[in-house]
Design a protein around this motif. Structure first.
Motif, PDB file in Angstrom:
ATOM      1  N   TYR A  36       0.853  -1.178   0.000  1.00 37.87           N
ATOM      2  CA  TYR A  36       0.000   0.000   0.000  1.00 37.87           C
ATOM      3  C   TYR A  36       0.896   1.236   0.000  1.00 37.87           C
ATOM      4  O   TYR A  36       2.016   1.211   0.511  1.00 37.87           O
ATOM      5  CB  TYR A  36      -0.885   0.040   1.248  1.00 37.87           C
ATOM      6  CG  TYR A  36      -2.015  -0.958   1.248  1.00 37.87           C
ATOM      7  CD1 TYR A  36      -1.808  -2.280   1.618  1.00 37.87           C
ATOM      8  CD2 TYR A  36      -3.298  -0.572   0.890  1.00 37.87           C
ATOM      9  CE1 TYR A  36      -2.848  -3.193   1.631  1.00 37.87           C
ATOM     10  CE2 TYR A  36      -4.347  -1.472   0.899  1.00 37.87           C
ATOM     11  CZ  TYR A  36      -4.111  -2.776   1.266  1.00 37.87           C
ATOM     12  OH  TYR A  36      -5.143  -3.679   1.272  1.00 37.87           O
ATOM     13  N   GLN A  38       0.834   5.538   0.935  1.00 36.24           N
ATOM     14  CA  GLN A  38       0.110   6.629   1.585  1.00 36.24           C
ATOM     15  C   GLN A  38       0.797   7.943   1.252  1.00 36.24           C
ATOM     16  O   GLN A  38       1.924   8.198   1.671  1.00 36.24           O
ATOM     17  CB  GLN A  38       0.072   6.439   3.102  1.00 36.24           C
ATOM     18  CG  GLN A  38      -0.763   7.478   3.837  1.00 36.24           C
ATOM     19  CD  GLN A  38      -0.821   7.240   5.333  1.00 36.24           C
ATOM     20  OE1 GLN A  38       0.093   6.666   5.924  1.00 36.24           O
ATOM     21  NE2 GLN A  38      -1.900   7.677   5.970  1.00 36.24           N
ATOM     22  N   GLY A  41      -1.303  13.434   3.844  1.00 38.03           N
ATOM     23  CA  GLY A  41      -2.663  13.898   4.073  1.00 38.03           C
ATOM     24  C   GLY A  41      -3.752  12.992   3.558  1.00 38.03           C
ATOM     25  O   GLY A  41      -4.926  13.373   3.540  1.00 38.03           O
ATOM     26  N   GLU A  42      -3.392  11.782   3.133  1.00 37.88           N
ATOM     27  CA  GLU A  42      -4.379  10.866   2.583  1.00 37.88           C
ATOM     28  C   GLU A  42      -4.384   9.537   3.317  1.00 37.88           C
ATOM     29  O   GLU A  42      -3.512   9.261   4.148  1.00 37.88           O
ATOM     30  CB  GLU A  42      -4.094  10.616   1.100  1.00 37.88           C
ATOM     31  CG  GLU A  42      -4.168  11.856   0.240  1.00 37.88           C
ATOM     32  CD  GLU A  42      -3.911  11.543  -1.228  1.00 37.88           C
ATOM     33  OE1 GLU A  42      -3.719  12.502  -1.996  1.00 37.88           O
ATOM     34  OE2 GLU A  42      -3.897  10.358  -1.600  1.00 37.88           O
ATOM     35  N   GLY A  43      -5.389   8.712   3.016  1.00 37.57           N
ATOM     36  CA  GLY A  43      -5.400   7.355   3.524  1.00 37.57           C
ATOM     37  C   GLY A  43      -4.528   6.464   2.668  1.00 37.57           C
ATOM     38  O   GLY A  43      -3.925   6.914   1.692  1.00 37.57           O
ATOM     39  N   LEU A  44      -4.442   5.185   3.047  1.00 39.68           N
ATOM     40  CA  LEU A  44      -3.652   4.247   2.251  1.00 39.68           C
ATOM     41  C   LEU A  44      -4.432   3.849   1.002  1.00 39.68           C
ATOM     42  O   LEU A  44      -5.665   3.823   1.001  1.00 39.68           O
ATOM     43  CB  LEU A  44      -3.364   2.976   3.061  1.00 39.68           C
ATOM     44  CG  LEU A  44      -2.252   3.042   4.098  1.00 39.68           C
ATOM     45  CD1 LEU A  44      -2.621   3.910   5.264  1.00 39.68           C
ATOM     46  CD2 LEU A  44      -1.922   1.619   4.576  1.00 39.68           C
ATOM     47  N   LEU A  46      -4.171   0.802  -2.256  1.00 39.23           N
ATOM     48  CA  LEU A  46      -3.490  -0.396  -2.715  1.00 39.23           C
ATOM     49  C   LEU A  46      -2.591  -0.065  -3.902  1.00 39.23           C
ATOM     50  O   LEU A  46      -3.023   0.568  -4.869  1.00 39.23           O
ATOM     51  CB  LEU A  46      -4.499  -1.459  -3.126  1.00 39.23           C
ATOM     52  CG  LEU A  46      -3.909  -2.764  -3.629  1.00 39.23           C
ATOM     53  CD1 LEU A  46      -3.237  -3.509  -2.479  1.00 39.23           C
ATOM     54  CD2 LEU A  46      -4.985  -3.641  -4.270  1.00 39.23           C
ATOM     55  N   VAL A  87       4.751   7.179   1.922  1.00 38.75           N
ATOM     56  CA  VAL A  87       5.039   6.093   2.862  1.00 38.75           C
ATOM     57  C   VAL A  87       4.482   4.802   2.269  1.00 38.75           C
ATOM     58  O   VAL A  87       3.339   4.763   1.806  1.00 38.75           O
ATOM     59  CB  VAL A  87       4.415   6.355   4.245  1.00 38.75           C
ATOM     60  CG1 VAL A  87       4.739   5.208   5.190  1.00 38.75           C
ATOM     61  CG2 VAL A  87       4.929   7.676   4.817  1.00 38.75           C
ATOM     62  N   PHE A  89       3.636   0.691   2.748  1.00 35.20           N
ATOM     63  CA  PHE A  89       3.333  -0.336   3.745  1.00 35.20           C
ATOM     64  C   PHE A  89       3.232  -1.696   3.063  1.00 35.20           C
ATOM     65  O   PHE A  89       2.487  -1.853   2.095  1.00 35.20           O
ATOM     66  CB  PHE A  89       1.995  -0.063   4.437  1.00 35.20           C
ATOM     67  CG  PHE A  89       1.986   1.145   5.327  1.00 35.20           C
ATOM     68  CD1 PHE A  89       1.680   2.396   4.808  1.00 35.20           C
ATOM     69  CD2 PHE A  89       2.276   1.030   6.677  1.00 35.20           C
ATOM     70  CE1 PHE A  89       1.666   3.516   5.623  1.00 35.20           C
ATOM     71  CE2 PHE A  89       2.257   2.144   7.505  1.00 35.20           C
ATOM     72  CZ  PHE A  89       1.954   3.386   6.978  1.00 35.20           C
TER      73      PHE A  89
END
Lengths: 114, 113
Positions: A36, A38, A41-44, A46, A87, A89
Protein backbone atom coordinates in the motif's frame (compact mmCIF):
# COMPACT_ATOMS: atom_id res chain seq x y z
CA UNK A 1 2.12 -15.46 15.24
CA UNK A 2 1.97 -13.93 11.80
CA UNK A 3 4.07 -10.82 11.22
CA UNK A 4 5.44 -8.46 8.58
CA UNK A 5 8.88 -6.84 8.78
CA UNK A 6 9.89 -4.06 6.43
CA UNK A 7 13.01 -1.94 6.25
CA UNK A 8 13.15 1.20 8.30
CA UNK A 9 13.28 4.54 6.60
CA UNK A 10 13.52 7.14 5.56
CA UNK A 11 14.87 6.05 2.22
CA UNK A 12 16.22 9.05 0.31
CA UNK A 13 16.94 8.75 -3.41
CA UNK A 14 17.65 11.01 -6.32
CA UNK A 15 15.18 11.12 -9.19
CA UNK A 16 15.62 8.22 -11.65
CA UNK A 17 17.40 6.04 -9.07
CA UNK A 18 16.50 2.38 -8.52
CA UNK A 19 14.29 1.62 -5.54
CA UNK A 20 14.11 -1.45 -3.35
CA UNK A 21 12.10 -1.61 -0.14
CA UNK A 22 12.52 -4.93 1.63
CA UNK A 23 9.61 -6.82 3.16
CA UNK A 24 9.68 -10.24 4.79
CA UNK A 25 6.84 -12.09 6.45
CA UNK A 26 6.08 -14.89 8.87
CA UNK A 27 2.83 -16.74 8.36
CA UNK A 28 1.20 -20.12 8.64
CA UNK A 29 -0.79 -21.19 5.64
CA UNK A 30 -0.81 -19.29 2.37
CA UNK A 31 -1.31 -15.58 2.86
CA UNK A 32 -1.96 -12.95 0.23
CA UNK A 33 0.62 -10.15 0.14
CA UNK A 34 0.11 -6.45 -0.55
CA UNK A 35 1.91 -3.15 -0.91
CA UNK A 36 0.00 0.00 0.00
CA UNK A 37 1.08 3.62 -0.51
CA UNK A 38 0.11 6.63 1.58
CA UNK A 39 0.61 10.12 0.18
CA UNK A 40 0.71 13.09 2.58
CA UNK A 41 -2.66 13.90 4.07
CA UNK A 42 -4.38 10.87 2.58
CA UNK A 43 -5.40 7.36 3.52
CA UNK A 44 -3.65 4.25 2.25
CA UNK A 45 -4.32 2.96 -1.24
CA UNK A 46 -3.49 -0.40 -2.71
CA UNK A 47 -0.41 -0.30 -4.94
CA UNK A 48 -0.11 -3.97 -5.91
CA UNK A 49 -0.82 -7.46 -4.63
CA UNK A 50 0.05 -11.14 -5.10
CA UNK A 51 -2.09 -14.02 -3.94
CA UNK A 52 0.18 -17.05 -4.38
CA UNK A 53 3.82 -18.05 -4.57
CA UNK A 54 5.78 -16.79 -7.61
CA UNK A 55 3.03 -14.30 -8.50
CA UNK A 56 4.33 -10.88 -9.51
CA UNK A 57 2.23 -7.83 -8.72
CA UNK A 58 2.85 -4.66 -10.70
CA UNK A 59 1.41 -1.17 -10.98
CA UNK A 60 2.69 2.30 -11.95
CA UNK A 61 6.18 0.92 -12.62
CA UNK A 62 6.39 -0.78 -9.21
CA UNK A 63 6.83 -4.55 -8.96
CA UNK A 64 7.00 -7.17 -6.22
CA UNK A 65 7.30 -10.97 -6.44
CA UNK A 66 5.85 -13.37 -3.86
CA UNK A 67 8.84 -15.51 -2.85
CA UNK A 68 7.72 -18.35 -0.60
CA UNK A 69 11.22 -19.85 -0.29
CA UNK A 70 12.59 -16.63 1.22
CA UNK A 71 9.25 -15.43 2.68
CA UNK A 72 9.77 -12.08 0.99
CA UNK A 73 7.81 -9.56 -1.06
CA UNK A 74 10.31 -6.79 -1.86
CA UNK A 75 9.06 -3.67 -3.64
CA UNK A 76 11.09 -2.42 -6.62
CA UNK A 77 10.95 0.38 -9.15
CA UNK A 78 13.50 0.99 -11.86
CA UNK A 79 13.38 4.79 -11.94
CA UNK A 80 11.72 6.77 -9.16
CA UNK A 81 10.14 10.19 -9.56
CA UNK A 82 9.62 13.01 -7.08
CA UNK A 83 5.92 12.16 -7.15
CA UNK A 84 6.72 8.71 -5.66
CA UNK A 85 7.60 10.35 -2.34
CA UNK A 86 5.24 8.73 0.13
CA UNK A 87 5.04 6.09 2.86
CA UNK A 88 4.90 2.47 1.70
CA UNK A 89 3.33 -0.34 3.75
CA UNK A 90 3.76 -4.07 3.21
CA UNK A 91 0.85 -6.21 4.42
CA UNK A 92 -0.44 -9.76 4.49
CA UNK A 93 -3.85 -11.31 4.89
CA UNK A 94 -4.90 -14.84 5.57
CA UNK A 95 -6.51 -17.30 7.92
CA UNK A 96 -4.67 -18.58 10.98
CA UNK A 97 -6.40 -21.24 13.10
CA UNK A 98 -9.71 -20.27 11.55
CA UNK A 99 -9.23 -16.58 12.33
CA UNK A 100 -8.93 -14.01 9.57
CA UNK A 101 -5.92 -11.70 10.02
CA UNK A 102 -4.74 -8.57 8.23
CA UNK A 103 -1.29 -7.42 9.27
CA UNK A 104 0.54 -4.26 8.20
CA UNK A 105 4.25 -3.55 8.43
CA UNK A 106 5.44 -0.40 10.15
CA UNK A 107 5.81 1.61 6.94
CA UNK A 108 8.84 2.95 5.06
CA UNK A 109 9.03 6.62 4.13
CA UNK A 110 10.50 7.33 0.70
CA UNK A 111 11.85 10.76 -0.23
CA UNK A 112 12.83 11.40 -3.83
CA UNK A 113 14.93 14.47 -4.53
CA UNK A 114 14.87 16.34 -7.84
CA UNK B 1 -11.73 4.32 -7.16
CA UNK B 2 -12.74 3.50 -3.60
CA UNK B 3 -15.94 5.05 -2.29
CA UNK B 4 -15.26 5.39 1.39
CA UNK B 5 -15.73 8.66 3.20
CA UNK B 6 -14.73 10.07 6.54
CA UNK B 7 -15.93 13.22 8.25
CA UNK B 8 -14.70 15.48 9.58
CA UNK B 9 -11.25 15.54 7.99
CA UNK B 10 -9.86 17.69 10.81
CA UNK B 11 -11.20 18.22 14.32
CA UNK B 12 -9.84 20.27 17.20
CA UNK B 13 -11.80 19.80 20.39
CA UNK B 14 -11.43 20.39 24.12
CA UNK B 15 -10.87 17.80 26.80
CA UNK B 16 -13.99 16.07 28.07
CA UNK B 17 -16.10 16.57 24.94
CA UNK B 18 -17.96 13.70 23.31
CA UNK B 19 -17.09 13.18 19.65
CA UNK B 20 -18.18 10.90 16.83
CA UNK B 21 -16.04 10.24 13.79
CA UNK B 22 -18.10 9.23 10.79
CA UNK B 23 -17.19 6.58 8.22
CA UNK B 24 -19.35 5.50 5.29
CA UNK B 25 -18.78 3.28 2.28
CA UNK B 26 -20.94 2.75 -0.78
CA UNK B 27 -19.38 -0.52 -1.96
CA UNK B 28 -21.55 -2.84 0.14
CA UNK B 29 -18.53 -4.32 1.91
CA UNK B 30 -19.24 -6.47 4.96
CA UNK B 31 -15.87 -5.95 6.66
CA UNK B 32 -14.96 -2.55 8.11
CA UNK B 33 -12.07 -1.39 10.27
CA UNK B 34 -10.82 1.53 12.35
CA UNK B 35 -7.10 2.17 12.64
CA UNK B 36 -5.20 4.67 14.74
CA UNK B 37 -2.05 5.94 13.06
CA UNK B 38 0.67 7.44 15.23
CA UNK B 39 3.16 10.06 14.07
CA UNK B 40 5.67 7.29 13.43
CA UNK B 41 3.25 6.07 10.74
CA UNK B 42 2.49 2.67 12.25
CA UNK B 43 -1.13 1.52 11.98
CA UNK B 44 -2.90 0.08 15.01
CA UNK B 45 -6.20 -1.76 14.60
CA UNK B 46 -8.62 -0.52 17.26
CA UNK B 47 -12.00 -1.89 16.06
CA UNK B 48 -13.42 -4.06 13.32
CA UNK B 49 -16.74 -5.37 12.13
CA UNK B 50 -17.59 -8.32 9.89
CA UNK B 51 -21.18 -7.27 9.33
CA UNK B 52 -24.27 -5.57 10.74
CA UNK B 53 -24.51 -5.85 14.55
CA UNK B 54 -21.01 -7.36 14.70
CA UNK B 55 -18.18 -5.39 16.31
CA UNK B 56 -14.91 -6.47 17.90
CA UNK B 57 -12.00 -4.76 19.60
CA UNK B 58 -8.72 -4.76 17.75
CA UNK B 59 -5.15 -5.28 18.82
CA UNK B 60 -4.70 -1.86 20.42
CA UNK B 61 -6.76 -1.08 23.49
CA UNK B 62 -8.92 1.96 22.90
CA UNK B 63 -11.41 3.92 24.98
CA UNK B 64 -13.52 4.47 21.89
CA UNK B 65 -16.63 2.50 20.92
CA UNK B 66 -18.15 1.66 17.55
CA UNK B 67 -21.48 0.56 16.18
CA UNK B 68 -22.62 -1.14 12.96
CA UNK B 69 -26.34 -0.71 12.51
CA UNK B 70 -26.14 -0.39 8.72
CA UNK B 71 -23.74 -2.08 6.33
CA UNK B 72 -22.48 1.21 4.92
CA UNK B 73 -21.97 3.09 8.20
CA UNK B 74 -19.33 2.46 10.93
CA UNK B 75 -19.03 5.44 13.30
CA UNK B 76 -16.48 5.69 16.10
CA UNK B 77 -17.34 7.50 19.35
CA UNK B 78 -15.23 8.88 22.15
CA UNK B 79 -17.40 9.66 25.19
CA UNK B 80 -14.84 11.96 26.81
CA UNK B 81 -11.94 13.13 24.69
CA UNK B 82 -8.46 13.44 26.23
CA UNK B 83 -5.16 14.79 24.85
CA UNK B 84 -3.89 11.19 24.63
CA UNK B 85 -6.57 10.61 21.94
CA UNK B 86 -4.84 13.08 19.63
CA UNK B 87 -4.03 11.06 16.50
CA UNK B 88 -4.94 10.25 12.91
CA UNK B 89 -7.92 7.86 12.59
CA UNK B 90 -8.32 5.82 9.40
CA UNK B 91 -11.40 3.86 8.39
CA UNK B 92 -11.25 0.99 5.89
CA UNK B 93 -13.46 -1.65 4.34
CA UNK B 94 -12.86 -4.89 2.46
CA UNK B 95 -14.58 -7.67 0.60
CA UNK B 96 -13.24 -10.88 -0.90
CA UNK B 97 -12.25 -10.34 -4.54
CA UNK B 98 -9.67 -13.07 -4.91
CA UNK B 99 -8.04 -11.54 -1.85
CA UNK B 100 -9.07 -9.13 0.90
CA UNK B 101 -7.59 -5.84 -0.21
CA UNK B 102 -8.59 -2.95 2.02
CA UNK B 103 -10.01 0.36 0.83
CA UNK B 104 -9.19 3.33 3.04
CA UNK B 105 -10.90 6.62 3.67
CA UNK B 106 -8.88 9.86 3.74
CA UNK B 107 -8.66 9.89 7.54
CA UNK B 108 -9.66 12.21 10.38
CA UNK B 109 -6.93 14.12 12.17
CA UNK B 110 -8.10 14.65 15.75
CA UNK B 111 -6.48 17.10 18.14
CA UNK B 112 -7.68 17.25 21.73
CA UNK B 113 -6.56 20.33 23.63
Amino acid sequence: GDSVTQMEGPVTLSEEAFLTINCTYTATGYPSLFWYVQYPGEGLQLLLKATKADDKGSNKGFEATYRKETTSFHLEKGSVQVSDSAVYFCALSGFTSGTYKYIFGTGTRLKVLA
Amino acid sequence: EADIYQTPRYLVIGTGKKITLECSQTMGHDKMYWYQQDPGMELHLIHYSYGVNSTEKGDLSSESTVSRIRTEHFPLTLESARPSHTSQYLCASSEYQGSYEQYFGPGTRLTVT
